[in-house]
Design a protein around this motif. Structure first.
Motif, PDB file in Angstrom:
ATOM      1  N   HIS A  28       0.836  -1.207   0.000  1.00  0.00           N
ATOM      2  CA  HIS A  28       0.000   0.000   0.000  1.00  0.00           C
ATOM      3  C   HIS A  28       0.869   1.256   0.000  1.00  0.00           C
ATOM      4  O   HIS A  28       0.604   2.202  -0.763  1.00  0.00           O
ATOM      5  CB  HIS A  28      -0.908  -0.015   1.228  1.00  0.00           C
ATOM      6  CG  HIS A  28      -1.731   1.216   1.401  1.00  0.00           C
ATOM      7  ND1 HIS A  28      -2.595   1.686   0.431  1.00  0.00           N
ATOM      8  CD2 HIS A  28      -1.823   2.099   2.433  1.00  0.00           C
ATOM      9  CE1 HIS A  28      -3.188   2.794   0.852  1.00  0.00           C
ATOM     10  NE2 HIS A  28      -2.731   3.065   2.064  1.00  0.00           N
ATOM     11  N   VAL A  29       1.897   1.275   0.828  1.00  0.00           N
ATOM     12  CA  VAL A  29       2.768   2.449   0.884  1.00  0.00           C
ATOM     13  C   VAL A  29       3.491   2.635  -0.447  1.00  0.00           C
ATOM     14  O   VAL A  29       3.658   3.769  -0.926  1.00  0.00           O
ATOM     15  CB  VAL A  29       3.766   2.334   2.053  1.00  0.00           C
ATOM     16  CG1 VAL A  29       4.802   3.449   2.004  1.00  0.00           C
ATOM     17  CG2 VAL A  29       3.017   2.374   3.382  1.00  0.00           C
ATOM     18  N   ARG A  30       3.899   1.546  -1.072  1.00  0.00           N
ATOM     19  CA  ARG A  30       4.549   1.674  -2.386  1.00  0.00           C
ATOM     20  C   ARG A  30       3.595   2.290  -3.400  1.00  0.00           C
ATOM     21  O   ARG A  30       3.979   3.171  -4.188  1.00  0.00           O
ATOM     22  CB  ARG A  30       5.031   0.318  -2.890  1.00  0.00           C
ATOM     23  CG  ARG A  30       5.895   0.442  -4.139  1.00  0.00           C
ATOM     24  CD  ARG A  30       6.191  -0.864  -4.817  1.00  0.00           C
ATOM     25  NE  ARG A  30       7.263  -0.712  -5.783  1.00  0.00           N
ATOM     26  CZ  ARG A  30       7.145  -0.162  -6.982  1.00  0.00           C
ATOM     27  NH1 ARG A  30       5.958   0.329  -7.377  1.00  0.00           N
ATOM     28  NH2 ARG A  30       8.185  -0.054  -7.803  1.00  0.00           N
ATOM     29  N   SER A  31       2.362   1.823  -3.396  1.00  0.00           N
ATOM     30  CA  SER A  31       1.359   2.367  -4.318  1.00  0.00           C
ATOM     31  C   SER A  31       1.161   3.861  -4.086  1.00  0.00           C
ATOM     32  O   SER A  31       1.103   4.651  -5.041  1.00  0.00           O
ATOM     33  CB  SER A  31       0.038   1.616  -4.140  1.00  0.00           C
ATOM     34  OG  SER A  31      -0.999   2.224  -4.875  1.00  0.00           O
ATOM     35  N   PRO A 174     -10.284   2.870   2.262  1.00  0.00           N
ATOM     36  CA  PRO A 174      -9.926   1.502   1.875  1.00  0.00           C
ATOM     37  C   PRO A 174      -8.632   1.457   1.069  1.00  0.00           C
ATOM     38  O   PRO A 174      -8.332   2.352   0.287  1.00  0.00           O
ATOM     39  CB  PRO A 174     -11.120   1.056   1.014  1.00  0.00           C
ATOM     40  CG  PRO A 174     -12.228   1.983   1.377  1.00  0.00           C
ATOM     41  CD  PRO A 174     -11.577   3.280   1.716  1.00  0.00           C
ATOM     42  N   VAL A 175      -7.878   0.396   1.282  1.00  0.00           N
ATOM     43  CA  VAL A 175      -6.668   0.155   0.496  1.00  0.00           C
ATOM     44  C   VAL A 175      -7.088  -0.304  -0.893  1.00  0.00           C
ATOM     45  O   VAL A 175      -8.051  -1.062  -1.058  1.00  0.00           O
ATOM     46  CB  VAL A 175      -5.801  -0.919   1.182  1.00  0.00           C
ATOM     47  CG1 VAL A 175      -4.631  -1.323   0.304  1.00  0.00           C
ATOM     48  CG2 VAL A 175      -5.312  -0.401   2.531  1.00  0.00           C
ATOM     49  N   ALA A 176      -6.379   0.154  -1.913  1.00  0.00           N
ATOM     50  CA  ALA A 176      -6.725  -0.175  -3.293  1.00  0.00           C
ATOM     51  C   ALA A 176      -6.691  -1.674  -3.527  1.00  0.00           C
ATOM     52  O   ALA A 176      -5.844  -2.394  -2.986  1.00  0.00           O
ATOM     53  CB  ALA A 176      -5.766   0.518  -4.252  1.00  0.00           C
ATOM     54  N   ALA A 363      -8.003   5.889  -7.522  1.00  0.00           N
ATOM     55  CA  ALA A 363      -9.003   6.461  -6.613  1.00  0.00           C
ATOM     56  C   ALA A 363      -8.442   6.601  -5.203  1.00  0.00           C
ATOM     57  O   ALA A 363      -8.715   7.589  -4.499  1.00  0.00           O
ATOM     58  CB  ALA A 363     -10.248   5.578  -6.593  1.00  0.00           C
ATOM     59  N   THR A 364      -7.636   5.630  -4.778  1.00  0.00           N
ATOM     60  CA  THR A 364      -7.031   5.691  -3.443  1.00  0.00           C
ATOM     61  C   THR A 364      -6.067   6.867  -3.335  1.00  0.00           C
ATOM     62  O   THR A 364      -6.082   7.624  -2.355  1.00  0.00           O
ATOM     63  CB  THR A 364      -6.302   4.372  -3.132  1.00  0.00           C
ATOM     64  OG1 THR A 364      -7.236   3.297  -3.203  1.00  0.00           O
ATOM     65  CG2 THR A 364      -5.677   4.404  -1.750  1.00  0.00           C
TER      66      THR A 364
END
Length: 381
Positions: A28-31, A174-176, A363-364
């Protein structure tokens, strides 16, 4: 890599902090790092060196500043981590910490280095500890909830908990969902099943798949309890993909109770395992936005899961939900689906439309950008 100042005057400099990669936090952090950098933000990621090796934060357009945040507190290690965070925060416009340990140390560093800098905390995990440890974690959670300018919960129950703990502002974020896997070639199901079934297994033997770290949260013992009742000529083969500290304990149960279960260890071919499976099972005590649930629904594989955490809002009506810890309910739900090809087909068809309702990475990132803009505007940055 050592932190360097923002390149452009007035450019928003976001510092993302994580303590580890458990629960998909690293992905998630990478995204976020990649998406925020693409939108022109100056981004620094702080975390243990191995997280950069695993997720390649340095290749996202962000800087990586190694900070050895240990899983458990320690006076020396925490003091060193806070010192490194102070250096990383020197020119920060906003700090975004992921998880309890990262948030605690980020708050300490901000109090002495950048007082007034907005602190955003994303809550990824529930407090599943017991006894004294649970009470200590609750104290830490309360401190973080009250220190943060904003708490983002990846599931609604985490948002509600943050508000109960005293958060001034808590919202759902929410996480993607992961990217769609490539379609499997024609005939892959048969090949995948053949590679998993034993020489004495019937070619049509049902396969029940579970995926996850072998840890108490995933409660594979509940799945094993259910599997002990699946006997007879149509007994399914239960495959568990993953590794972790409970491996030997689970292996001992399989042997002593002669359970129809095989531990596959860590696997990188989850799409193939999903192609082979008739039903996917999640027996966890708690989940936020389970990756395997997302993968199962997107692949059109029927899912049976415990109704915990964020799972009900994630899967909607596209899965069979059972009460947590209820061996009979789990056993009956799985055996019922295996005996009902029409029911399995209906769930398989319902999965992809439900998955289409989940936020994607764009969207995230857009939501997080909006939050950053709101907080930095309020603070006059």
């Amino acid at each position: 890599m050592e932190h360097t100042p923002a390149a452009t005057t007035g450019q928003l400099h976001a510092v993302l902090v994580l303590a580890g990669s458990a629960g998909g936090i690293g992905a998630h952090v990478r995204s976020l790092a990649q998406g925020l950098s693409a939108h022109g933000l100056d981004v620094t990621v702080c975390g243990p060196a191995e997280t950069d090796e695993l997720y390649g934060f340095s290749a996202t357009g962000a800087r990586f500043h190694p900070v050895e945040i240990t899983p458990t507190p320690g006076p020396r290690t925490d003091a060193a981590a806070v010192g490194e965070l102070r250096r990383a925060f020197a020119r920060a416009t906003l700090v975004h910490a992921h998880g309890l340990r990262a948030a605690l140390l980020s708050d300490l560093a901000l109090r002495t280095a950048r007082a007034g800098t907005p602190l955003v905390v994303t809550s990824h995990q529930a407090n599943l500890a017991t006894g004294v440890e649970r009470r200590l974690l609750r104290l830490m959670e309360r401190r973080v909830a009250r220190a943060a300018d904003l708490v983002l919960g990846v599931s609604s129950d985490l948002v509600a908990r943050a508000r109960t703990l005293g958060a001034a502002d808590a919202r759902l974020s929410p996480v993607a969902a992961p990217p769609l896997p490539l379609p499997l070639p024609e005939g892959r199901r048969e090949a995948a099943r053949a590679a998993l079934l034993g020489p004495k297994d019937a070619p049509d033997r049902p396969i029940v798949l579970a995926v996850g770290r072998l840890v108490p949260q995933k409660n594979f013992h509940l799945l094993f309890d259910a599997a002990s009742g699946w006997r007879g000529k149509d007994e399914p083969l239960v495959l568990v993909a993953g590794d972790g500290p409970e491996r030997e304990l689970l292996r001992a149960r399989i042997t002593s109770e002669k359970l129809p279960v095989r531990l596959l260890g860590q696997r990188s071919d989850i799409p193939d395992l999903l192609a082979a499976a008739d039903v996917v099972v999640i027996s966890s005590r708690w989940e936020a936005r389970s990756l395997v649930a997302q993968e199962a629904l997107r692949a059109g594989v029927p899912l049976v899961a415990t109704a915990v955490g964020g799972l009900p809002e994630l899967v909607g009506d596209a899965a069979v939900l059972v009460p947590p810890g209820d061996r009979s309910a789990l056993s009956e739900a799985v055996s019922g689906l295996l005996a009902d090809p029409v029911g399995r087909a209906d769930l398989a068809a319902a999965g992809p439309p439900q998955a289409s309702t989940w936020p994607d990475e764009a969207a995230t990132v857009a939501q997080v950008l909006s939050v950053y803009d709101e907080l930095t505007t309020q603070n006059g940055h």
